[in-house]
Design an enzyme around this catalytic site. Structure first.
Site, PDB file in Angstrom:
ATOM      1  N   HIS A  56      -4.061  -5.253   0.333  1.00 30.70           N
ATOM      2  CA  HIS A  56      -3.632  -5.828   1.611  1.00 30.70           C
ATOM      3  C   HIS A  56      -3.657  -7.357   1.629  1.00 30.70           C
ATOM      4  O   HIS A  56      -4.667  -7.960   1.979  1.00 30.70           O
ATOM      5  CB  HIS A  56      -4.489  -5.253   2.741  1.00 30.70           C
ATOM      6  CG  HIS A  56      -4.217  -3.798   2.931  1.00 30.70           C
ATOM      7  ND1 HIS A  56      -3.169  -3.340   3.705  1.00 30.70           N
ATOM      8  CD2 HIS A  56      -4.802  -2.713   2.394  1.00 30.70           C
ATOM      9  CE1 HIS A  56      -3.129  -2.028   3.642  1.00 30.70           C
ATOM     10  NE2 HIS A  56      -4.112  -1.615   2.855  1.00 30.70           N
ATOM     11  N   GLU A  81      -2.390  -9.131   3.726  1.00 34.77           N
ATOM     12  CA  GLU A  81      -2.519  -9.572   5.127  1.00 34.77           C
ATOM     13  C   GLU A  81      -3.986  -9.556   5.583  1.00 34.77           C
ATOM     14  O   GLU A  81      -4.282  -9.947   6.723  1.00 34.77           O
ATOM     15  CB  GLU A  81      -1.659  -8.694   6.045  1.00 34.77           C
ATOM     16  CG  GLU A  81      -2.239  -7.321   6.415  1.00 34.77           C
ATOM     17  CD  GLU A  81      -2.124  -6.276   5.304  1.00 34.77           C
ATOM     18  OE1 GLU A  81      -1.668  -6.619   4.193  1.00 34.77           O
ATOM     19  OE2 GLU A  81      -2.513  -5.109   5.545  1.00 34.77           O
ATOM     20  N   CYS A 139       0.821  -1.217   0.000  1.00 31.40           N
ATOM     21  CA  CYS A 139       0.000   0.000   0.000  1.00 31.40           C
ATOM     22  C   CYS A 139       0.856   1.269   0.000  1.00 31.40           C
ATOM     23  O   CYS A 139       1.415   1.600  -1.039  1.00 31.40           O
ATOM     24  CB  CYS A 139      -1.015  -0.038   1.140  1.00 31.40           C
ATOM     25  SG  CYS A 139      -2.528   0.809   0.673  1.00 31.40           S
TER      26      CYS A 139
HETATM   27  N1  LIG Z   1      -3.289   1.627   3.482  1.00 34.05           N
HETATM   28  C1  LIG Z   1      -2.364   2.459   3.014  1.00 34.05           C
HETATM   29  O1  LIG Z   1      -1.161   2.254   3.131  1.00 34.05           O
HETATM   30  C2  LIG Z   1      -2.868   3.727   2.399  1.00 34.05           C
HETATM   31  C3  LIG Z   1      -1.858   4.438   1.567  1.00 34.05           C
HETATM   32  C4  LIG Z   1      -2.168   5.907   1.337  1.00 34.05           C
HETATM   33  N2  LIG Z   1      -2.267   6.584   2.572  1.00 34.05           N
HETATM   34  C5  LIG Z   1      -3.438   6.054   0.532  1.00 34.05           C
HETATM   35  O2  LIG Z   1      -4.449   6.474   1.048  1.00 34.05           O
HETATM   36  O3  LIG Z   1      -3.445   5.716  -0.643  1.00 34.05           O
END
Ligand SMILES: NC(=O)CC[C@H](N)C(=O)O
Length: 427
Positions: A399, A401, A315
């Site tokens: 994700h 995870e 992410c």
């Molecule tokens: N879950 C995250 O790592 C989000 C990544 C970043 N803050 C976004 O909103 O795209």
């Protein structure tokens, strides 16, 4: 003062204002009050097992959503996002990537399973508040140790219910993300709250420094073996991993540990030279809150580490890797937040149903030659994964995870293990 407006009633009994047409950078109305009718008369008459008082959500488009509070009192400004997960609210509350945001759950009833100590994704709740349609009157789960209302109050976190979350979600989908102010303070006028929402912005702000750990630590995994899965895919070897904490979710650490990694978690500002001195087999760049282009220091660290050890970005980590490889990130209209996002793995052709939480994405057109887009979000075609084999780089926008969400993508952890294994064998 609230402006008067005509309303229409939807088939489900929600009262919606008509003629409201928000536009970013130029909203047509200054203030419009939007109401939701009670869900049913039978629950309305039951005494609620939480103390509640009046609250308001005021959005930057001028809409005001009267609500009831079931958490901490106060006034907070944040960006409002909607999450389509049916449950998993506790993992969402403790995911540091939600710092600076209010999370609106589209599932109309929340709180049914209470909360427990095992489902935490970090030590704290960093999000700005929880917005729901209806709070479950009873809590029923064998793992439950506390009600959601008590949990929010103890953690000084705002939570509101009894507002038309469906109408708000449609608005966010049509107009894009909106900033807002959530308040229980009756002394503040609607206008004051509106001005507050309009003079705040999440773009360009480094939110990582507030959520990252302050010094390195070794991860000690406490997962009960009964809860572990995919144990037959491990090779029994141990790999030393340095995990950069940009707001890391514990389940990333639990899953790495489950695949046999010994992990040192380091702060976001940890120098690359120090990380390399620890002679890692691999480096993980974690998830984290806010705008990935607002943290150039983190991109520099990633650049310094590229090619020195296999790296895996999740992410925010994926977005930082995208920039470090020469690409650009952009803000999406309303992002992806939920547990049912279909992603195609371009290499295998297989589709995974994934957990997602991001408002930004990497622009594939900005990436240099040699960088491969390995995964695509099938809802909108956006980039969901990258690989740069020449430097042992892999990354996912979503994700693997889970927590909360499906486990379809857990195999990505095994791929990282394979990457480390191959790199070790060839050195
Ligand atoms: N879950 C995250 O790592 C989000 C990544 C970043 N803050 C976004 O909103 O795209």
């Amino acid at each position: 003062m609230a402006a008067t407006t005509t309303t229409t009633t939807t088939p489900l009994g929600f009262v919606l204002p008509t003629g409201l047409s928000p536009r970013r950078g130029g909203f047509r109305f200054s203030l419009v009050r939007c109401s939701a009718s009670p869900l049913t008369s039978s629950t309305a008459s039951v005494e609620k097992p939480w103390s509640s008082y009046n609250a308001r959500l005021v959005l930057e488009d001028g809409s005001i959503w009267p609500a009831k509070s079931f958490g901490a009192p106060g006034t907070r400004v944040a960006e409002l996002v909607f999450n389509t997960s049916l449950t998993g609210y506790q993992e969402i509350l403790t995911d540091p990537s939600y710092a600076g945001q209010f999370v609106l759950m589209t599932n109309p009833q929340i709180g049914n399973t209470g909360v427990n100590l095992d489902d935490e994704e970090s030590e704290q709740c960093f999000l700005a508040g929880l917005v729901i349609r209806s709070l479950s009157i009873s809590t029923s789960n064998w793992r439950c140790t506390k009600t959601l209302a008590d949990y929010l109050t103890e953690r000084n976190l705002m939570g509101i219910y009894d507002l038309d979350t469906r109408a708000i979600t449609r608005r966010l989908r049509e107009e894009g993300s909106l900033n807002g102010v959530l308040s229980t303070e009756q002394t503040k006028t609607d206008d004051e709250l509106l001005q507050m929402s309009r003079s705040w912005d999440i773009v360009g702000i480094d939110l990582i420094s507030d959520v990252s750990c302050k010094s390195p630590y070794e991860w000690v995994d406490k997962t009960d073996p009964e809860w572990d899965f995919n144990t037959n895919t491990r090779d029994g070897k141990s790999y030393r991993v340095i995990a950069y904490d940009f707001g890391i979710k514990h389940n990333i650490l639990r899953r790495l540990s489950s695949y046999g990694c010994q992990i040192t978690v380091v702060p976001s500002t940890f120098p690359a030279s120090e990380a390399l001195k620890m002679n890692p087999d691999g480096i993980l760049f974690s998830n984290g809150p806010g705008d990935p282009s607002a943290v150039p220091y983190a991109v520099e660290t990633v650049k310094e580490l590229l090619g020195k050890a296999p790296v895996y970005g999740i992410c925010m980590g994926h977005q930082l890797l995208g920039q470090a490889l020469g690409g650009k990130t952009y803000k999406m209209k309303f992002g992806h937040h939920g547990g049912n996002h279909p992603v195609r793995n371009n290499r295998t052709g297989q589709v995974e149903i994934s957990a997602q939480n991001h408002n930004y994405a990497v622009d594939p057109a900005s990436l240099p030659g040699g960088v491969e887009v390995t995964h695509v979000n099938l809802n909108d075609g956006s980039c969901a994964g990258l690989s740069f084999p020449a430097m042992n780089v892999m990354s996912l926008q979503y994700h693997p995870e889970a927590s909360p969400g499906p486990h379809d993508s857990d195999n990505a952890f095994r791929e990282f293990i394979e990457l480390m294994k191959r790199s070790k064998q060839s050195s």
